[in-house]
Design a protein around this motif. Structure first.
Motif, PDB file in Angstrom:
ATOM      1  N   LEU A 118       0.840  -1.198   0.000  1.00  0.00           N
ATOM      2  CA  LEU A 118       0.000   0.000   0.000  1.00  0.00           C
ATOM      3  C   LEU A 118       0.869   1.239   0.000  1.00  0.00           C
ATOM      4  N   SER A 119       0.468   2.210  -0.790  1.00  0.00           N
ATOM      5  CA  SER A 119       1.066   3.536  -0.762  1.00  0.00           C
ATOM      6  C   SER A 119       0.066   4.423  -0.041  1.00  0.00           C
ATOM      7  N   VAL A 120       0.515   5.086   1.024  1.00  0.00           N
ATOM      8  CA  VAL A 120      -0.392   5.864   1.857  1.00  0.00           C
ATOM      9  C   VAL A 120       0.076   7.307   1.894  1.00  0.00           C
ATOM     10  N   ARG A 121      -0.891   8.217   1.731  1.00  0.00           N
ATOM     11  CA  ARG A 121      -0.578   9.639   1.789  1.00  0.00           C
ATOM     12  C   ARG A 121      -1.702  10.372   2.502  1.00  0.00           C
ATOM     13  N   SER A 122      -1.416  11.599   2.882  1.00  0.00           N
ATOM     14  CA  SER A 122      -2.427  12.443   3.507  1.00  0.00           C
ATOM     15  C   SER A 122      -3.463  12.869   2.480  1.00  0.00           C
ATOM     16  N   ALA A 123      -4.706  12.961   2.919  1.00  0.00           N
ATOM     17  CA  ALA A 123      -5.786  13.437   2.064  1.00  0.00           C
ATOM     18  C   ALA A 123      -5.699  14.948   1.919  1.00  0.00           C
ATOM     19  N   VAL A 124      -6.161  15.440   0.798  1.00  0.00           N
ATOM     20  CA  VAL A 124      -6.235  16.880   0.523  1.00  0.00           C
ATOM     21  C   VAL A 124      -7.646  17.180   0.026  1.00  0.00           C
ATOM     22  N   PRO A 125      -8.066  18.452   0.060  1.00  0.00           N
ATOM     23  CA  PRO A 125      -9.432  18.785  -0.370  1.00  0.00           C
ATOM     24  C   PRO A 125      -9.797  18.275  -1.762  1.00  0.00           C
ATOM     25  N   GLU A 126      -8.841  18.200  -2.657  1.00  0.00           N
ATOM     26  CA  GLU A 126      -9.114  17.715  -4.014  1.00  0.00           C
ATOM     27  C   GLU A 126      -9.486  16.227  -4.046  1.00  0.00           C
ATOM     28  N   ASP A 127      -9.320  15.524  -2.932  1.00  0.00           N
ATOM     29  CA  ASP A 127      -9.655  14.100  -2.859  1.00  0.00           C
ATOM     30  C   ASP A 127     -11.124  13.837  -2.542  1.00  0.00           C
ATOM     31  N   GLU A 128     -11.914  14.877  -2.339  1.00  0.00           N
ATOM     32  CA  GLU A 128     -13.301  14.663  -1.897  1.00  0.00           C
ATOM     33  C   GLU A 128     -14.078  13.768  -2.858  1.00  0.00           C
ATOM     34  N   ARG A 129     -14.034  14.030  -4.137  1.00  0.00           N
ATOM     35  CA  ARG A 129     -14.775  13.215  -5.111  1.00  0.00           C
ATOM     36  C   ARG A 129     -14.261  11.776  -5.110  1.00  0.00           C
ATOM     37  N   ARG A 130     -12.951  11.613  -5.036  1.00  0.00           N
ATOM     38  CA  ARG A 130     -12.346  10.283  -5.001  1.00  0.00           C
ATOM     39  C   ARG A 130     -12.822   9.517  -3.757  1.00  0.00           C
ATOM     40  N   LEU A 131     -12.917  10.207  -2.617  1.00  0.00           N
ATOM     41  CA  LEU A 131     -13.401   9.569  -1.390  1.00  0.00           C
ATOM     42  C   LEU A 131     -14.875   9.211  -1.497  1.00  0.00           C
ATOM     43  N   GLU A 132     -15.645  10.073  -2.135  1.00  0.00           N
ATOM     44  CA  GLU A 132     -17.064   9.771  -2.330  1.00  0.00           C
ATOM     45  C   GLU A 132     -17.207   8.472  -3.130  1.00  0.00           C
ATOM     46  N   GLU A 133     -16.417   8.320  -4.178  1.00  0.00           N
ATOM     47  CA  GLU A 133     -16.428   7.090  -4.974  1.00  0.00           C
ATOM     48  C   GLU A 133     -15.929   5.902  -4.162  1.00  0.00           C
ATOM     49  N   PHE A 134     -14.894   6.127  -3.338  1.00  0.00           N
ATOM     50  CA  PHE A 134     -14.364   5.060  -2.484  1.00  0.00           C
ATOM     51  C   PHE A 134     -15.461   4.527  -1.559  1.00  0.00           C
ATOM     52  N   PHE A 135     -16.195   5.432  -0.902  1.00  0.00           N
ATOM     53  CA  PHE A 135     -17.208   4.977   0.050  1.00  0.00           C
ATOM     54  C   PHE A 135     -18.377   4.272  -0.628  1.00  0.00           C
ATOM     55  N   GLU A 136     -18.528   4.444  -1.942  1.00  0.00           N
ATOM     56  CA  GLU A 136     -19.525   3.666  -2.675  1.00  0.00           C
ATOM     57  C   GLU A 136     -19.077   2.211  -2.777  1.00  0.00           C
ATOM     58  N   GLN A 137     -17.786   1.948  -2.599  1.00  0.00           N
ATOM     59  CA  GLN A 137     -17.235   0.593  -2.694  1.00  0.00           C
ATOM     60  C   GLN A 137     -16.996  -0.026  -1.313  1.00  0.00           C
ATOM     61  N   VAL A 138     -17.465   0.657  -0.279  1.00  0.00           N
ATOM     62  CA  VAL A 138     -17.434   0.141   1.085  1.00  0.00           C
ATOM     63  C   VAL A 138     -18.842  -0.388   1.359  1.00  0.00           C
ATOM     64  N   SER A 139     -18.954  -1.541   1.968  1.00  0.00           N
ATOM     65  CA  SER A 139     -20.280  -2.122   2.181  1.00  0.00           C
ATOM     66  C   SER A 139     -21.164  -1.173   2.989  1.00  0.00           C
ATOM     67  N   GLU A 140     -22.466  -1.319   2.777  1.00  0.00           N
ATOM     68  CA  GLU A 140     -23.435  -0.483   3.499  1.00  0.00           C
ATOM     69  C   GLU A 140     -23.242  -0.623   5.014  1.00  0.00           C
ATOM     70  N   GLU A 141     -23.036  -1.854   5.466  1.00  0.00           N
ATOM     71  CA  GLU A 141     -22.834  -2.101   6.887  1.00  0.00           C
ATOM     72  C   GLU A 141     -21.549  -1.406   7.384  1.00  0.00           C
ATOM     73  N   ASP A 142     -20.462  -1.503   6.610  1.00  0.00           N
ATOM     74  CA  ASP A 142     -19.211  -0.867   7.021  1.00  0.00           C
ATOM     75  C   ASP A 142     -19.322   0.657   7.010  1.00  0.00           C
ATOM     76  N   ARG A 143     -20.084   1.232   6.065  1.00  0.00           N
ATOM     77  CA  ARG A 143     -20.323   2.685   6.086  1.00  0.00           C
ATOM     78  C   ARG A 143     -21.075   3.065   7.349  1.00  0.00           C
ATOM     79  N   ARG A 144     -22.070   2.252   7.710  1.00  0.00           N
ATOM     80  CA  ARG A 144     -22.836   2.531   8.943  1.00  0.00           C
ATOM     81  C   ARG A 144     -21.919   2.451  10.153  1.00  0.00           C
ATOM     82  N   PHE A 145     -21.063   1.452  10.199  1.00  0.00           N
ATOM     83  CA  PHE A 145     -20.129   1.328  11.313  1.00  0.00           C
ATOM     84  C   PHE A 145     -19.151   2.500  11.348  1.00  0.00           C
ATOM     85  N   ARG A 146     -18.660   2.946  10.202  1.00  0.00           N
ATOM     86  CA  ARG A 146     -17.666   4.027  10.151  1.00  0.00           C
ATOM     87  C   ARG A 146     -18.255   5.365  10.588  1.00  0.00           C
ATOM     88  N   PHE A 147     -19.468   5.678  10.104  1.00  0.00           N
ATOM     89  CA  PHE A 147     -20.061   6.982  10.395  1.00  0.00           C
ATOM     90  C   PHE A 147     -21.130   6.913  11.482  1.00  0.00           C
TER      91      PHE A 147
END
Length: 176
Positions: free
Chosen positions: A20-49
């Motif tokens: 894994l390559s890991v870096r700090s998030a920046v504001p320009e990552d918002e859309r990418r994160l929105e797409e990422f959370f679409e690939q996280v299970s509904e249950e895991d999204r509920r647990f995360r938030f």
């Protein structure tokens, strides 16, 4: 203690050998994160938030992409070979830098490959590096996988006052 750089870069190798390559998030990552959370299970999204919203939007993503890189840090993990985002980790410290809350989300198709384990290590290490005395994770009691993982990593469970559906898992560090 100095503030960490905004362009933190880490290479993590998971228990399954995934790089894994890991870096700090920046504001320009918002859309990418929105797409990422679409690939996280509904249950895991509920647990995360800790809510049952079917979509993760701007209000939930803003704290992730607008970390101050000192008291709060958000990390994005990418599978090194494909470049695909596979995990998100958040570290949020209190004002005196004594206690930090951590949260990790892993894409559904990357679960059980050591990604959560590696991200948990990274977040705990970053908290310790900042001088934090204790890291906590607030978990839904039904999130057995996260609770088991955190217990394996030395976190100890304790009650979450006022909400019997939640549990705090805490890990303390020795003073430097």
């Amino acid at each position: 203690m100095t503030a960490p750089a905004q362009d933190i870069e880490h290479v993590l190798i998971t228990r399954s050998g995934l790089t894994l390559s890991v870096r700090s998030a920046v504001p320009e990552d918002e859309r990418r994160l929105e797409e990422f959370f679409e690939q996280v299970s509904e249950e895991d999204r509920r647990f995360r938030f800790l809510n049952a919203q079917p979509h993760v939007g701007h209000e939930q993503l803003r704290p992730i992409v607008e970390a101050d890189h000192f008291r709060s840090e958000s990390f994005l993990a990418f599978e090194a070979e494909s470049g695909e985002m596979v995990a998100s980790g958040l570290l949020a410290c209190d004002k005196p830098l004594e206690i930090a809350e951590i949260a990790v989300s892993v894409r559904s198709d990357y679960r059980n490959r050591g990604v959560g384990w590696a991200m948990l290590d990274l977040l705990a290490g970053e908290a310790q590096r900042r001088g934090v005395r204790e890291v906590i994770a607030i978990e839904d009691r039904d999130n057995h996988a996260a609770i088991e993982l955190e217990r394996e990593k030395g976190f100890e469970p304790r009650a979450f006052e006022g909400d019997p559906h939640l549990v705090i898992l805490a890990k303390s560090f020795e003073p430097a």
